[in-house]
Write an enzyme that holds these catalytic residues in place. Structure first.
Site, short mmCIF file in Angstrom:
data_model
loop_
_atom_site.label_atom_id
_atom_site.label_comp_id
_atom_site.label_asym_id
_atom_site.label_seq_id
_atom_site.Cartn_x
_atom_site.Cartn_y
_atom_site.Cartn_z
N LEU A 1 19.89 0.82 -62.90
CA LEU A 1 18.65 1.21 -63.58
C LEU A 1 17.87 0.03 -64.11
O LEU A 1 17.00 0.19 -64.98
CB LEU A 1 18.93 2.22 -64.70
CG LEU A 1 19.59 3.54 -64.27
CD1 LEU A 1 19.74 4.47 -65.47
CD2 LEU A 1 18.79 4.23 -63.16
N TYR B 1 12.87 -14.57 -50.87
CA TYR B 1 13.13 -13.15 -50.65
C TYR B 1 13.45 -12.89 -49.19
O TYR B 1 14.49 -12.29 -48.86
CB TYR B 1 11.93 -12.31 -51.09
CG TYR B 1 11.98 -10.88 -50.58
CD1 TYR B 1 13.05 -10.06 -50.89
CD2 TYR B 1 10.96 -10.37 -49.77
CE1 TYR B 1 13.11 -8.76 -50.42
CE2 TYR B 1 11.01 -9.08 -49.30
CZ TYR B 1 12.09 -8.27 -49.62
OH TYR B 1 12.16 -6.99 -49.13
N LYS C 1 17.22 -11.87 -47.37
CA LYS C 1 17.43 -10.72 -46.49
C LYS C 1 17.90 -11.15 -45.11
O LYS C 1 18.76 -10.51 -44.50
CB LYS C 1 16.14 -9.91 -46.39
CG LYS C 1 15.82 -9.09 -47.63
CD LYS C 1 16.81 -7.96 -47.81
CE LYS C 1 16.37 -6.97 -48.87
NZ LYS C 1 17.29 -5.82 -48.98
N PHE D 1 8.03 -2.55 -43.11
CA PHE D 1 6.76 -3.22 -43.33
C PHE D 1 6.24 -2.67 -44.67
O PHE D 1 7.03 -2.40 -45.57
CB PHE D 1 5.86 -3.01 -42.12
CG PHE D 1 6.29 -3.90 -40.97
CD1 PHE D 1 5.48 -4.92 -40.52
CD2 PHE D 1 7.54 -3.74 -40.38
CE1 PHE D 1 5.90 -5.78 -39.50
CE2 PHE D 1 7.97 -4.58 -39.36
CZ PHE D 1 7.14 -5.60 -38.92
#
Length: 342
Positions: free
Chosen positions: A33, A141, A145, A169
């Site tokens: 959270l 970032y 990934k 996308f």
């Protein structure tokens, strides 16, 4: 199937949870959270507050609920923040993915659907990006990934796992009933930022970069409806059950410039926006548009909401009815709200 969804209280994760439940799966949500919202989680899902940074909790949760497959959404996603704080992104996006994969190996859980991004491609070399386009990300970032994808590839080869990587996308929209939608704090995505501005008395929006090599000088992006994206995850899981795995783009095969998105938002909201032009942001390629032919042919995925105006219309229904996001839903009303609106 019993499916663990990490980050299932987030924007995309909560929509995927909804689609999984509609498809008849039993869903266990793991989310700390820090970015997600408890009220976004479908009431038929089991919710556990926890983090992928905790290997013991991961193993305990997977074993307790007899998990058969995992959908991994838990990640940081903001390009600019990743440039300013790369450690945060490598820690959460890469290191915690390793925790998850090891727990899966230990418990012999072989099926994974991984949330990746078009940011792994970097500057496009072709008009439409296909899955075999070179990976050359421009920011931490995207690199976090890409590295996660590479680790997953190695785990599949070494431990007999089967994984499907979905490269998103630009994602936007909300459920047509406005039961769940986008609520980031702070909001950095273009469409919700514009729509939130339209709700104010000073509807100002900024364009970052007007000198890109595009038809109107602003960045061009491919937009996909969040419900269609969530449905793609269900298709990916069904594919894994049928022996189909791999890497797939999730997009619309059509690009829209920042100016075009602003114009569509003005049309849907009926508000005239004040546009201010700023300089480029670091790490933003000029054009990102997907080829989704492989996804459609191999996974049988099809878009229910391909039109940009429809995507923005559904997003506007969410934001205009919940200007404070999930904070507008009282705790004692949250499950009743979900069941009525769903």
């Amino acid at each position: 199937m019993k499916v663990l969804v990490t980050g299932g209280a987030g924007y995309i994760g909560s929509h995927a949870v909804r689609e999984l439940i509609l498809a008849g799966h039993q869903v266990i949500v793991l989310d700390d959270l820090s970015q997600g919202h408890r009220r976004a989680v479908h009431p038929d899902a089991i919710f556990i507050r926890g983090s992928t940074s905790n290997p013991e909790m991961l193993a305990r949760t997977m074993g307790l609920y007899g998990i058969e497959a995992v959908m991994h959404f838990a990640a940081h996603i903001e390009v600019a923040e990743s440039v300013a704080h790369p450690k945060k992104y490598y820690q959460n996006n890469l290191s915690n993915t390793l925790n998850l994969l090891q727990a899966m190996v230990d418990l012999k859980i072989r099926k994974l659907v991984f949330s990746s991004t078009a940011a792994v491609y970097g500057e496009p070399q072709t008009e439409l990006l296909e899955e075999d386009h070179p990976r050359s990300p421009l920011n931490p970032y995207g690199r976090s990934k890409m590295m996660s994808e590479m680790v997953i590839e190695d785990f599949c080869k070494s431990y007999g796992m089967h994984a499907t990587v979905l490269r998103y996308f630009n994602v936007a929209g909300a459920t047509p009933s406005a039961v769940i939608g986008e609520d980031h704090r702070p909001e950095t995505h273009l469409i919700p930022k514009i729509l939130k501005a339209a709700l104010t008395s000073n509807p100002e929006v900024k364009i970052y970069g007007t000198d890109y090599p595009t038809f109107d000088g602003t960045c061009v992006r491919d937009y996909v409806h969040v419900v269609d994206l969530a449905r793609a995850h269900v298709c990916a899981l069904e594919g894994l059950n049928n022996g189909i795995s791999g890497t797939f783009n999730i997009g619309s095969e059509k690009g829209f410039s920042v100016r075009q998105v602003i114009q569509s938002c003005e049309k849907i909201t009926g508000k005239k926006l004040i546009v201010k032009e700023e300089g480029r942001r670091p790490g933003d390629p000029a054009i990102l548009v997907a080829s989704s032919q492989k996804t459609e042919k191999v996974l049988g995925w099809e878009r229910l909401y391909p039109d940009l105006d429809t995507i923005i219309k559904h997003a506007w229904q969410w934001h205009s009815s919940h200007p404070e996001g999930y904070a507008d839903i009282l705790p004692e009303q949250e499950f009743q709200f979900y069941q009525i609106s769903n």
